[in-house]
Design an enzyme around this catalytic site. Structure first.
Site, PDB file in Angstrom:
ATOM      1  N   GLU A 363       2.802  26.638  -7.745  1.00  0.00           N
ATOM      2  CA  GLU A 363       2.579  27.280  -6.687  1.00  0.00           C
ATOM      3  C   GLU A 363       1.712  27.121  -5.805  1.00  0.00           C
ATOM      4  OE1 GLU A 363       3.863  30.802  -4.368  1.00  0.00           O
ATOM      5  OE2 GLU A 363       4.665  29.320  -5.706  1.00  0.00           O
ATOM      6  N   THR A 494      13.362  28.475   9.353  1.00  0.00           N
ATOM      7  CA  THR A 494      12.298  28.625   8.859  1.00  0.00           C
ATOM      8  C   THR A 494      13.442  28.718   7.449  1.00  0.00           C
ATOM      9  OG1 THR A 494      10.240  29.376   7.344  1.00  0.00           O
ATOM     10  CG2 THR A 494      11.740  31.360   8.489  1.00  0.00           C
TER      11      THR A 494
END
Length: 542
Positions: A363, A494
């Site tokens: 992440e 997106t």
């Protein structure tokens, strides 16, 4: 330091800092040749998709998301069936026509006038998943299902309640049942990621208000003097239209505002250079302020700049979209330097995948460059430094998870289509194999994992809709005919929903950087959580 970095890039990549005219605005390389195993690789991805889909359909539909470990569901996106609607464009692309038509019919009957949960409605998430999912499916299917436009118009009309009292910038959350916004600060990604979807809704509904509202918000954000030129602070107050804080990042909270500046220029072919020139200047500012190379491996990264104007040596999975965005925008501007820096940034992001035990990236990560190692999360431990000395980055504490995000594979897809270099194809193969091995659960479908550097990781009990919409679509398209959903004919939102684009212009923007004579100013205040992921880890033996 910046000039030395640029000279190093020029020597390494053969760059020129001048604008060149050899690229044109064409994004894809001509005559890309697919490797002989492309059909098999497409089938591998389709198998993962259908395994995931069948489990969602059997257990969770018509709810939003499947929880694979507990074999249940969540309704984190207002109970409108997020995974189903978000999967529409992927279902069409992979050729699942029967399922596509079934979900079109389902979508045509969703009641979008109310939230089916007690949660507020996110303007950003609802736009990029639901609105875009419906409008992209409408286009891809040859405008065969006008009910999708009708549903999108109902949903879009409800969301206009986020614009109140003449404010140019919308509030980020709405109570749909009362059509009132939650009065709180927002960020530029939430407020500046509407233009692709709302302009397309305006086109098909005939109501130009949608375009005007979305574009007006971006114009207000772009008018703000930022901490660095053309780069607004992450936070914004919709009540005043002014900046909140001074944090600068290509990561969550700012990311898709920057992404859409150049994409809006492309999808509209507007003669107003504001969008392309603002993007160009933000990239130029980033090169001069944020660009860094690791002291191990010479990997290319973009740092953050915090409220105290201190560089934070951090990167994130979310921010890795910028590599593909720079490749696309550099092509549109005929700027070879930006294209090649995008390719270099893509190498740095891929390295986070290539260096872990699972072959999947974390992440968030830290690194060390010639000006230090500050991340805002404390000094790296001995273990972090040992990892860094092997790989040129280290995983930040508490950020070892992979939440089924698409951004690294998204940029890898752009790199493949822009160059035709088969190393990017092979990287997509590697990621597909890693997902099949390490994300497959002992229960049903696939799930996020808590530690990408462990081959026996905990699972996270939440399969978000962007697994269908983004991750598996970018992988499939990497293995598909490059001329089918060409980057010269489509613009992706997106959430990876493709919209049909007009023929490209020769060049976008004026070639000049924007300038502001006003000093940067902002207020302080709380900011919304960025891409918050509720984790429910459950230890499952490998």
């Amino acid at each position: 330091m910046v000039s030395k970095l640029l000279r190093a890039f020029a020597l390494t990549l053969g760059l020129s800092s001048a604008v060149v005219d050899v690229l044109g605005a064409r994004i894809q390389a001509p005559f890309i040749r697919l490797p002989s195993d492309a059909a098999r690789r497409r089938q591998d991805v389709k198998d993962i998709f259908l395994t995931s889909w069948n489990a969602y359909k059997d257990i969770a539909f018509p709810h939003d998301d499947l929880t694979p470990i507990s074999e249940s569901f969540t309704d984190g996106r207002n109970g409108w069936g997020a995974s189903a609607v978000d999967a529409l464009s992927t279902l069409f692309i992979i050729g699942e026509e029967k399922i596509f038509e079934e979900i079109v019919n389902f979508t045509s009957h969703i009641d979008f006038t109310i939230s089916h949960t007690t949660d507020t409605v996110s303007l950003f998430e609802t736009t990029i998943r639901y609105l875009a999912g419906m409008l992209s499916a409408y286009e891809l299917s040859g405008k065969k299902y006008p009910a999708l436009v009708k549903q999108a118009e109902i949903l879009g009309t409800k969301m206009t309640a986020a614009f109140v009292d003449g404010n140019k910038v919308p509030f980020g959350e709405l109570n749909f049942n009362t059509s009132t916004p939650v009065i709180q600060t927002s960020n530029i990604a939430e407020a500046g990621t509407l233009t692709l979807e709302w302009s397309r809704l305006a086109k098909y509904s005939g109501n130009d208000t949608f375009r005007a509202l979305a574009e007006g918000s971006v114009r207000q954000i772009a008018s703000l003097t930022g901490p660095i030129p053309a780069f607004p602070a992450q936070g914004i107050d919709p009540s005043t239209g002014e900046s909140v804080g001074a944090y600068v990042t290509w990561g969550g909270g700012s990311d898709s505002y920057l992404e859409y500046l150049i994409k809006y220029a492309r999808i509209t072919n507007t003669d107003d250079n504001l969008f392309a020139d603002t993007w160009h200047t933000a990239v130029d500012s980033s090169i001069h302020t944020l660009l860094r190379q690791s002291t191990v491996g010479n990997h290319t990264y973009l740092a953050d700049l915090d409220d105290s104007r201190t560089i934070r040596h951090i990167g994130s999975h979310l921010a890795c979209f910028m590599a593909g965005n720079w490749i696309m925008g550099g092509k549109m501007l005929n700027n070879n330097t930006i294209v090649n820096l995008g390719l270099a940034l893509n190498e740095g992001c891929w390295n986070t995948y290539a260096s872990t035990a699972t072959g999947i990236g974390p992440e968030a990560f830290g690194y060390i460059s010639s000006d230090g190692s500050f991340t805002g999360s404390g000094d790296p431990s001995a273990g972090d430094l040992a990892f860094y000395n092997r790989h040129g980055y280290y995983i930040l504490p508490g950020n070892s998870d992979y939440f089924m995000r698409p951004e690294v594979l998204e940029s890898n897809f752009y790199a493949w289509r822009a160059t035709g270099d088969t190393k990017f194809f092979e990287r997509a193969v590697s990621a597909t194999n890693s997902f099949a091995t390490f994300l497959k659960t002992p229960t049903v479908a696939f799930a996020p994992i808590d530690d990408v550097d462990s081959t026996d990781s905990d699972f996270i009990d939440d399969m978000e809709s962007f697994w269908f919409a983004e991750v598996l679509k970018y992988l499939y398209l990497t293995f598909d005919d490059p001329n089918r959903i060409s980057l010269d004919n489509f613009v992706f939102n997106t959430e990876a929903h493709p919209f049909i684009a007009p023929p490209g212009k020769a060049v976008y923007g004026s070639g000049k950087l924007t300038a502001s004579t006003e000093p940067f100013k902002s207020t302080s205040g709380p900011l919304p959580l960025v891409s918050f992921s509720p984790k429910l880890p459950t230890k499952i033996p490998n």
